[in-house]
Design a protein around this motif. Structure first.
Motif, mmCIF file in Angstrom:
data_model
loop_
_atom_site.group_PDB
_atom_site.id
_atom_site.type_symbol
_atom_site.label_atom_id
_atom_site.label_comp_id
_atom_site.label_asym_id
_atom_site.label_seq_id
_atom_site.Cartn_x
_atom_site.Cartn_y
_atom_site.Cartn_z
ATOM 1 N N THR A 17 -99.879 14.718 -32.043
ATOM 2 C CA THR A 17 -100.646 14.129 -33.142
ATOM 3 C C THR A 17 -101.273 15.219 -33.997
ATOM 4 O O THR A 17 -101.548 16.332 -33.521
ATOM 5 C CB THR A 17 -101.761 13.212 -32.621
ATOM 6 O OG1 THR A 17 -102.702 14.012 -31.875
ATOM 7 C CG2 THR A 17 -101.214 12.133 -31.697
ATOM 8 N N ARG A 19 -104.114 15.354 -37.594
ATOM 9 C CA ARG A 19 -104.879 14.636 -38.603
ATOM 10 C C ARG A 19 -105.046 15.531 -39.813
ATOM 11 O O ARG A 19 -105.664 16.588 -39.721
ATOM 12 C CB ARG A 19 -106.244 14.193 -38.088
ATOM 13 C CG ARG A 19 -106.957 13.267 -39.080
ATOM 14 C CD ARG A 19 -108.239 12.722 -38.526
ATOM 15 N NE ARG A 19 -109.298 13.722 -38.505
ATOM 16 C CZ ARG A 19 -110.580 13.428 -38.317
ATOM 17 N NH1 ARG A 19 -110.941 12.173 -38.107
ATOM 18 N NH2 ARG A 19 -111.482 14.371 -38.310
ATOM 19 N N SER A 21 -106.385 16.207 -43.693
ATOM 20 C CA SER A 21 -107.513 15.826 -44.533
ATOM 21 C C SER A 21 -107.276 16.308 -45.958
ATOM 22 O O SER A 21 -106.737 17.396 -46.167
ATOM 23 C CB SER A 21 -108.802 16.428 -43.990
ATOM 24 O OG SER A 21 -109.910 16.062 -44.798
ATOM 25 N N THR A 64 -101.629 6.612 -40.186
ATOM 26 C CA THR A 64 -102.713 5.779 -40.707
ATOM 27 C C THR A 64 -103.485 6.561 -41.752
ATOM 28 O O THR A 64 -103.919 7.685 -41.485
ATOM 29 C CB THR A 64 -103.663 5.352 -39.584
ATOM 30 O OG1 THR A 64 -102.923 4.672 -38.563
ATOM 31 C CG2 THR A 64 -104.735 4.415 -40.124
ATOM 32 N N LEU A 74 -107.965 10.868 -45.240
ATOM 33 C CA LEU A 74 -107.400 11.336 -43.982
ATOM 34 C C LEU A 74 -106.039 10.703 -43.719
ATOM 35 O O LEU A 74 -105.815 9.542 -44.060
ATOM 36 C CB LEU A 74 -108.355 10.996 -42.842
ATOM 37 C CG LEU A 74 -109.804 11.437 -43.036
ATOM 38 C CD1 LEU A 74 -110.664 10.937 -41.896
ATOM 39 C CD2 LEU A 74 -109.892 12.944 -43.163
ATOM 40 N N GLN A 76 -103.888 10.260 -40.363
ATOM 41 C CA GLN A 76 -103.692 10.396 -38.923
ATOM 42 C C GLN A 76 -102.228 10.193 -38.615
ATOM 43 O O GLN A 76 -101.653 9.150 -38.940
ATOM 44 C CB GLN A 76 -104.537 9.355 -38.177
ATOM 45 C CG GLN A 76 -104.366 9.376 -36.671
ATOM 46 C CD GLN A 76 -104.942 10.626 -36.035
ATOM 47 O OE1 GLN A 76 -105.999 11.112 -36.433
ATOM 48 N NE2 GLN A 76 -104.249 11.155 -35.039
ATOM 49 N N ASN A 78 -99.442 10.104 -35.653
ATOM 50 C CA ASN A 78 -99.183 9.991 -34.217
ATOM 51 C C ASN A 78 -97.687 9.973 -33.940
ATOM 52 O O ASN A 78 -96.871 9.701 -34.834
ATOM 53 C CB ASN A 78 -99.814 8.705 -33.681
ATOM 54 C CG ASN A 78 -101.314 8.671 -33.850
ATOM 55 O OD1 ASN A 78 -101.984 9.697 -33.826
ATOM 56 N ND2 ASN A 78 -101.848 7.478 -34.029
#
Length: 119
Positions: A17, A19, A21, A64, A74, A76, A78
């Motif tokens: 994963t 994330r 930004s 997401t 953001l 995300q 996965n």
């Protein structure tokens, strides 16, 4: 024109994963995430506005997109796959009629952050 800066990229293994930004210097209405792999065209991934959230088929169910209380957007990610390897860009515009996956629509682009997924 809003300035955008992406962060959060890196190298992960398959199934990992990350994330990402996107920090915006001002107010935005439509914000999109795009990616460009070497030798390929830039393609849409996800987008968000006050009234809508969009995903392309490659991101649906795994990625997401959200907006925090500030000006950060953001992404995300996965269950990353090798085909997710690319430079990821965020784009923004202040107009309310979001052009989503049309690259010509967006008024502001960030410099990109690299994502590498290895098996």
């Amino acid at each position: 024109q809003v300035q955008l800066m992406e962060s959060g990229g890196g190298s992960v293994q398959v199934g990992g994963t990350l994330r990402l930004s996107c920090a915006a210097s001002g107010n935005t209405y439509c914000v999109g995430w795009f990616r460009q792999a070497p030798g390929k065209e830039r393609e849409g991934v996800a987008g968000i506005s006050p009234s809508s959230i969009r995903y392309t088929a490659s991101a649906q169910g795994r990625f997401t997109v959200t907006k925090d209380n500030g000006k950060n957007i953001l992404l995300q990610m996965n269950d990353l796959k090798p085909e997710d390897t690319a430079t990821y860009y965020c784009a923004a515009d202040t107009r309310s009629d979001c052009g989503w996956w049309s690259r010509k629509f967006w008024n502001s682009w960030g410099q990109g952050t690299q994502v590498a997924v290895s098996s």
